[in-house]
Design a protein around this motif. Sequence first.
Motif, PDB file in Angstrom:
ATOM      1  N   TRP A 214       0.868  -1.179   0.000  1.00 25.12           N
ATOM      2  CA  TRP A 214       0.000   0.000   0.000  1.00 25.12           C
ATOM      3  C   TRP A 214       0.900   1.223   0.000  1.00 25.12           C
ATOM      4  O   TRP A 214       1.815   1.323   0.824  1.00 25.12           O
ATOM      5  N   GLN A 215       0.659   2.146  -0.931  1.00 15.36           N
ATOM      6  CA  GLN A 215       1.570   3.260  -1.136  1.00 15.36           C
ATOM      7  C   GLN A 215       0.880   4.603  -0.903  1.00 15.36           C
ATOM      8  O   GLN A 215      -0.276   4.787  -1.285  1.00 15.36           O
ATOM      9  N   LEU A 216       1.619   5.536  -0.294  1.00 24.19           N
ATOM     10  CA  LEU A 216       1.153   6.909  -0.175  1.00 24.19           C
ATOM     11  C   LEU A 216       1.401   7.554  -1.531  1.00 24.19           C
ATOM     12  O   LEU A 216       2.540   7.736  -1.951  1.00 24.19           O
ATOM     13  N   HIS A 217       0.320   7.920  -2.199  1.00 28.81           N
ATOM     14  CA  HIS A 217       0.350   8.239  -3.624  1.00 28.81           C
ATOM     15  C   HIS A 217       0.649   9.706  -3.871  1.00 28.81           C
ATOM     16  O   HIS A 217       0.045  10.594  -3.256  1.00 28.81           O
ATOM     17  N   SER A 218       1.578   9.962  -4.784  1.00 28.32           N
ATOM     18  CA  SER A 218       1.875  11.310  -5.267  1.00 28.32           C
ATOM     19  C   SER A 218       2.142  12.283  -4.117  1.00 28.32           C
ATOM     20  O   SER A 218       1.579  13.368  -4.049  1.00 28.32           O
TER      21      SER A 218
ATOM     22  N   ILE B 194       4.808  -1.019   2.921  1.00 29.65           N
ATOM     23  CA  ILE B 194       4.394   0.376   2.812  1.00 29.65           C
ATOM     24  C   ILE B 194       5.334   1.121   1.863  1.00 29.65           C
ATOM     25  O   ILE B 194       6.558   1.042   2.019  1.00 29.65           O
ATOM     26  N   GLY B 195       4.764   1.837   0.892  1.00 29.36           N
ATOM     27  CA  GLY B 195       5.582   2.559  -0.086  1.00 29.36           C
ATOM     28  C   GLY B 195       5.171   4.008  -0.217  1.00 29.36           C
ATOM     29  O   GLY B 195       4.168   4.453   0.355  1.00 29.36           O
ATOM     30  N   VAL B 196       5.952   4.745  -0.995  1.00 31.21           N
ATOM     31  CA  VAL B 196       5.670   6.151  -1.254  1.00 31.21           C
ATOM     32  C   VAL B 196       5.956   6.431  -2.724  1.00 31.21           C
ATOM     33  O   VAL B 196       6.902   5.867  -3.301  1.00 31.21           O
ATOM     34  N   THR B 197       5.146   7.286  -3.351  1.00 28.09           N
ATOM     35  CA  THR B 197       5.292   7.567  -4.777  1.00 28.09           C
ATOM     36  C   THR B 197       5.225   9.071  -5.034  1.00 28.09           C
ATOM     37  O   THR B 197       4.778   9.835  -4.180  1.00 28.09           O
TER      38      THR B 197
END
Length: 285
Positions: free
Chosen positions: A104-108, A140-143
Amino acid sequence: MIPKAEFGRTGHRSTRVVFGAAALARATQKVADETLEVLLRHGVNHIDTAAAYGDSELRIKPWLKREPGRFFLATKTDKRDEKGARAELERSLDRLDVAHVDLWQLHSLADPIEWDQALSPGGALDAAQLAREEGLIKWIGVTGHGTQIAATIRRSLDRFDFDTVLLPYNYITMRNPYYRENFEALLQTCQERNVAVQTIKSIAGRPWMEQEHTRSTWYQPLESPDDIDLAVWWAMGRPGIFLNSVGDVDLLPLVLDAAARFKIAPADAEMDSMLERVHSEPLFV
Protein backbone atom coordinates in the motif's frame (compact mmCIF):
# COMPACT_ATOMS: atom_id res chain seq x y z
CA MET A 1 9.58 -14.01 -20.80
CA ILE A 2 10.42 -10.87 -18.87
CA PRO A 3 13.27 -11.32 -16.38
CA LYS A 4 12.58 -11.19 -12.65
CA ALA A 5 14.45 -9.62 -9.74
CA GLU A 6 14.11 -9.42 -5.98
CA PHE A 7 11.56 -6.72 -5.16
CA GLY A 8 13.51 -5.10 -2.39
CA ARG A 9 13.06 -6.62 1.06
CA THR A 10 9.64 -8.12 0.27
CA GLY A 11 10.99 -11.54 -0.65
CA HIS A 12 9.01 -11.46 -3.91
CA ARG A 13 10.71 -11.94 -7.28
CA SER A 14 8.81 -9.52 -9.48
CA THR A 15 9.03 -9.19 -13.22
CA ARG A 16 11.15 -6.15 -13.99
CA VAL A 17 8.15 -4.68 -15.75
CA VAL A 18 5.25 -4.17 -13.34
CA PHE A 19 1.79 -3.78 -14.84
CA GLY A 20 0.73 -0.16 -14.32
CA ALA A 21 -3.02 -0.61 -13.95
CA ALA A 22 -3.81 3.05 -14.57
CA ALA A 23 -4.25 1.73 -18.11
CA LEU A 24 -7.54 0.16 -16.95
CA ALA A 25 -9.02 3.33 -15.46
CA ARG A 26 -11.65 3.65 -18.18
CA ALA A 27 -11.45 0.19 -19.73
CA THR A 28 -14.33 -2.23 -20.12
CA GLN A 29 -14.06 -5.63 -18.44
CA LYS A 30 -13.64 -7.19 -21.89
CA VAL A 31 -10.61 -5.01 -22.61
CA ALA A 32 -9.26 -5.70 -19.13
CA ASP A 33 -9.55 -9.45 -19.61
CA GLU A 34 -7.79 -9.21 -22.97
CA THR A 35 -5.05 -7.26 -21.20
CA LEU A 36 -4.71 -10.07 -18.65
CA GLU A 37 -3.97 -12.48 -21.48
CA VAL A 38 -1.16 -10.19 -22.65
CA LEU A 39 0.30 -10.13 -19.15
CA LEU A 40 0.09 -13.90 -18.79
CA ARG A 41 1.85 -14.45 -22.11
CA HIS A 42 4.79 -12.39 -20.88
CA GLY A 43 4.84 -13.84 -17.37
CA VAL A 44 4.07 -10.56 -15.58
CA ASN A 45 3.47 -11.27 -11.90
CA HIS A 46 3.07 -7.83 -10.30
CA ILE A 47 0.18 -5.35 -10.53
CA ASP A 48 0.32 -1.72 -9.42
CA THR A 49 -2.99 0.10 -9.15
CA ALA A 50 -4.47 2.93 -7.05
CA ALA A 51 -7.76 4.02 -5.55
CA ALA A 52 -7.59 7.05 -7.84
CA TYR A 53 -7.28 5.00 -11.03
CA GLY A 54 -10.95 5.07 -12.04
CA ASP A 55 -12.36 1.55 -12.39
CA SER A 56 -8.95 -0.12 -12.32
CA GLU A 57 -9.43 -1.95 -9.01
CA LEU A 58 -12.81 -3.26 -10.18
CA ARG A 59 -11.34 -4.48 -13.47
CA ILE A 60 -8.56 -6.36 -11.66
CA LYS A 61 -10.96 -8.07 -9.24
CA PRO A 62 -11.89 -10.98 -11.60
CA TRP A 63 -8.22 -11.56 -12.40
CA LEU A 64 -7.46 -12.27 -8.77
CA LYS A 65 -10.17 -14.95 -8.69
CA ARG A 66 -9.02 -16.50 -11.94
CA GLU A 67 -5.29 -16.46 -11.08
CA PRO A 68 -5.17 -16.76 -7.27
CA GLY A 69 -1.75 -16.12 -5.81
CA ARG A 70 -0.18 -15.23 -9.14
CA PHE A 71 0.23 -11.48 -8.67
CA PHE A 72 2.01 -9.33 -6.15
CA LEU A 73 -0.76 -6.78 -5.61
CA ALA A 74 -0.13 -3.10 -4.88
CA THR A 75 -2.52 -0.20 -4.58
CA LYS A 76 -2.30 3.39 -3.34
CA THR A 77 -4.08 6.10 -1.38
CA ASP A 78 -3.99 9.82 -2.06
CA LYS A 79 -5.59 10.71 1.27
CA ARG A 80 -3.31 12.51 3.73
CA ASP A 81 -5.17 12.07 7.04
CA GLU A 82 -5.37 8.82 8.97
CA LYS A 83 -9.16 8.52 8.90
CA GLY A 84 -9.46 9.29 5.19
CA ALA A 85 -6.62 6.94 4.26
CA ARG A 86 -8.11 4.11 6.31
CA ALA A 87 -11.47 4.55 4.62
CA GLU A 88 -9.81 4.51 1.21
CA LEU A 89 -7.89 1.33 2.04
CA GLU A 90 -11.09 -0.39 3.10
CA ARG A 91 -12.72 0.74 -0.13
CA SER A 92 -9.81 -0.65 -2.15
CA LEU A 93 -9.97 -4.01 -0.37
CA ASP A 94 -13.70 -4.15 -1.07
CA ARG A 95 -13.33 -3.21 -4.73
CA LEU A 96 -10.53 -5.74 -5.21
CA ASP A 97 -12.44 -8.27 -3.07
CA VAL A 98 -9.33 -9.28 -1.15
CA ALA A 99 -8.52 -9.60 2.55
CA HIS A 100 -5.20 -7.82 2.16
CA VAL A 101 -2.82 -6.31 -0.38
CA ASP A 102 0.91 -6.87 -0.58
CA LEU A 103 1.84 -3.19 -0.88
CA TRP A 104 0.00 0.00 0.00
CA GLN A 105 1.57 3.26 -1.14
CA LEU A 106 1.15 6.91 -0.17
CA HIS A 107 0.35 8.24 -3.62
CA SER A 108 1.87 11.31 -5.27
CA LEU A 109 3.33 12.67 -2.05
CA ALA A 110 5.05 15.80 -3.34
CA ASP A 111 3.35 18.92 -1.95
CA PRO A 112 5.28 20.04 1.17
CA ILE A 113 2.16 20.67 3.26
CA GLU A 114 0.54 17.37 2.28
CA TRP A 115 3.86 15.59 2.81
CA ASP A 116 4.10 16.86 6.39
CA GLN A 117 0.48 16.01 7.13
CA ALA A 118 0.73 12.47 5.76
CA LEU A 119 3.93 11.67 7.67
CA SER A 120 2.97 13.35 10.95
CA PRO A 121 0.87 11.89 13.81
CA GLY A 122 -2.71 11.47 12.66
CA GLY A 123 -1.61 11.22 9.03
CA ALA A 124 -1.88 8.55 6.35
CA LEU A 125 1.32 6.89 7.53
CA ASP A 126 -0.34 6.09 10.86
CA ALA A 127 -3.15 4.39 8.93
CA ALA A 128 -0.57 2.36 7.01
CA GLN A 129 1.27 1.21 10.12
CA LEU A 130 -1.93 0.19 11.86
CA ALA A 131 -3.14 -1.65 8.74
CA ARG A 132 0.15 -3.53 8.62
CA GLU A 133 -0.24 -4.55 12.27
CA GLU A 134 -3.74 -5.81 11.44
CA GLY A 135 -2.56 -7.81 8.42
CA LEU A 136 -4.44 -5.72 5.87
CA ILE A 137 -1.19 -4.77 4.11
CA LYS A 138 2.31 -6.24 4.16
CA TRP A 139 4.53 -3.43 2.91
CA ILE A 140 4.39 0.38 2.81
CA GLY A 141 5.58 2.56 -0.09
CA VAL A 142 5.67 6.15 -1.25
CA THR A 143 5.29 7.57 -4.78
CA GLY A 144 5.52 10.88 -6.59
CA HIS A 145 6.04 12.92 -9.75
CA GLY A 146 7.95 16.04 -10.70
CA THR A 147 11.52 17.30 -10.80
CA GLN A 148 11.61 17.68 -7.02
CA ILE A 149 10.31 14.20 -6.19
CA ALA A 150 13.64 12.39 -5.93
CA ALA A 151 14.72 14.92 -3.30
CA THR A 152 11.34 14.69 -1.56
CA ILE A 153 11.46 10.91 -1.39
CA ARG A 154 14.94 11.12 0.09
CA ARG A 155 13.42 13.21 2.88
CA SER A 156 10.60 10.69 3.17
CA LEU A 157 13.10 7.90 3.81
CA ASP A 158 14.65 10.03 6.53
CA ARG A 159 11.23 10.29 8.18
CA PHE A 160 10.17 6.64 7.79
CA ASP A 161 11.71 3.38 6.58
CA PHE A 162 9.50 2.85 3.53
CA ASP A 163 9.73 -0.53 1.83
CA THR A 164 9.30 0.78 -1.73
CA VAL A 165 9.53 4.02 -3.70
CA LEU A 166 8.16 5.00 -7.12
CA LEU A 167 9.23 7.96 -9.27
CA PRO A 168 10.00 8.99 -12.87
CA TYR A 169 13.03 7.61 -14.68
CA ASN A 170 13.76 8.10 -18.36
CA TYR A 171 16.59 9.44 -20.47
CA ILE A 172 15.38 13.01 -20.89
CA THR A 173 14.40 13.40 -17.22
CA MET A 174 17.82 12.19 -16.12
CA ARG A 175 19.46 14.92 -18.22
CA ASN A 176 18.22 17.39 -15.60
CA PRO A 177 21.25 17.80 -13.28
CA TYR A 178 19.17 18.48 -10.15
CA TYR A 179 16.94 15.47 -10.72
CA ARG A 180 19.84 13.20 -11.69
CA GLU A 181 21.84 14.09 -8.57
CA ASN A 182 18.94 13.37 -6.26
CA PHE A 183 17.87 10.24 -8.11
CA GLU A 184 21.37 8.79 -7.87
CA ALA A 185 21.56 9.61 -4.15
CA LEU A 186 18.12 8.12 -3.58
CA LEU A 187 19.04 4.97 -5.48
CA GLN A 188 22.15 4.51 -3.38
CA THR A 189 20.12 4.82 -0.17
CA CYS A 190 17.55 2.36 -1.47
CA GLN A 191 20.25 -0.16 -2.36
CA GLU A 192 21.79 0.18 1.08
CA ARG A 193 18.42 -0.36 2.79
CA ASN A 194 17.06 -2.92 0.31
CA VAL A 195 14.17 -0.65 -0.68
CA ALA A 196 12.49 -1.56 -3.98
CA VAL A 197 12.72 1.17 -6.64
CA GLN A 198 9.86 1.41 -9.13
CA THR A 199 10.08 3.81 -12.04
CA ILE A 200 7.48 5.40 -14.28
CA LYS A 201 7.29 7.28 -17.58
CA SER A 202 9.91 5.16 -19.35
CA ILE A 203 8.30 5.75 -22.77
CA ALA A 204 7.10 9.32 -22.21
CA GLY A 205 7.82 11.48 -25.25
CA ARG A 206 6.55 14.96 -24.46
CA PRO A 207 3.54 16.84 -23.05
CA TRP A 208 0.45 16.87 -25.25
CA MET A 209 0.38 20.68 -25.27
CA GLU A 210 -2.29 21.68 -27.81
CA GLN A 211 -2.20 18.39 -29.71
CA GLU A 212 -5.17 16.04 -29.79
CA HIS A 213 -4.96 13.31 -27.16
CA THR A 214 -4.85 10.08 -29.12
CA ARG A 215 -3.76 7.88 -26.20
CA SER A 216 -5.09 7.37 -22.68
CA THR A 217 -1.83 8.59 -21.15
CA TRP A 218 -1.69 12.16 -19.78
CA TYR A 219 1.53 12.65 -21.74
CA GLN A 220 2.33 11.93 -25.39
CA PRO A 221 4.06 8.54 -25.39
CA LEU A 222 6.54 7.09 -27.81
CA GLU A 223 4.68 4.93 -30.32
CA SER A 224 7.22 3.49 -32.74
CA PRO A 225 8.29 -0.03 -31.71
CA ASP A 226 11.93 0.89 -32.33
CA ASP A 227 11.68 3.97 -30.10
CA ILE A 228 9.90 2.02 -27.38
CA ASP A 229 12.63 -0.62 -27.55
CA LEU A 230 15.30 2.01 -26.94
CA ALA A 231 13.43 3.68 -24.08
CA VAL A 232 12.61 0.42 -22.29
CA TRP A 233 16.10 -0.99 -22.79
CA TRP A 234 17.69 2.20 -21.51
CA ALA A 235 15.65 2.05 -18.30
CA MET A 236 16.22 -1.68 -17.85
CA GLY A 237 19.93 -1.06 -18.25
CA ARG A 238 19.94 0.25 -14.68
CA PRO A 239 20.25 -2.87 -12.50
CA GLY A 240 17.84 -3.31 -9.65
CA ILE A 241 15.03 -1.02 -10.75
CA PHE A 242 11.54 -1.92 -11.93
CA LEU A 243 9.51 -0.29 -14.71
CA ASN A 244 5.82 0.37 -14.34
CA SER A 245 4.53 -0.32 -17.83
CA VAL A 246 2.38 2.34 -19.57
CA GLY A 247 -1.07 3.85 -19.11
CA ASP A 248 -2.35 2.72 -22.50
CA VAL A 249 -3.38 -0.89 -23.10
CA ASP A 250 -2.65 -0.70 -26.82
CA LEU A 251 0.99 0.20 -26.19
CA LEU A 252 1.40 -2.36 -23.41
CA PRO A 253 2.32 -5.28 -25.73
CA LEU A 254 5.13 -3.20 -27.25
CA VAL A 255 6.56 -2.39 -23.82
CA LEU A 256 6.37 -6.01 -22.67
CA ASP A 257 7.85 -7.30 -25.90
CA ALA A 258 10.76 -4.88 -25.59
CA ALA A 259 11.37 -5.96 -22.00
CA ALA A 260 11.34 -9.63 -22.97
CA ARG A 261 14.05 -8.98 -25.57
CA PHE A 262 16.27 -6.83 -23.33
CA LYS A 263 19.99 -7.60 -23.49
CA ILE A 264 21.94 -4.38 -23.08
CA ALA A 265 21.21 -0.67 -22.66
CA PRO A 266 21.58 1.51 -25.77
CA ALA A 267 24.41 4.03 -25.92
CA ASP A 268 23.74 7.68 -25.13
CA ALA A 269 24.31 8.55 -28.77
CA GLU A 270 21.39 6.32 -29.77
CA MET A 271 19.20 7.93 -27.14
CA ASP A 272 20.19 11.44 -28.18
CA SER A 273 19.32 10.59 -31.76
CA MET A 274 15.95 9.22 -30.69
CA LEU A 275 15.12 12.33 -28.64
CA GLU A 276 15.91 14.51 -31.62
CA ARG A 277 13.90 12.33 -33.99
CA VAL A 278 10.74 12.37 -31.87
CA HIS A 279 11.19 15.98 -30.69
CA SER A 280 11.09 14.81 -27.08
CA GLU A 281 10.56 17.35 -24.29
CA PRO A 282 10.65 16.91 -20.51
CA LEU A 283 7.33 16.29 -18.79
CA PHE A 284 8.54 17.97 -15.63
CA VAL A 285 10.25 21.38 -15.55
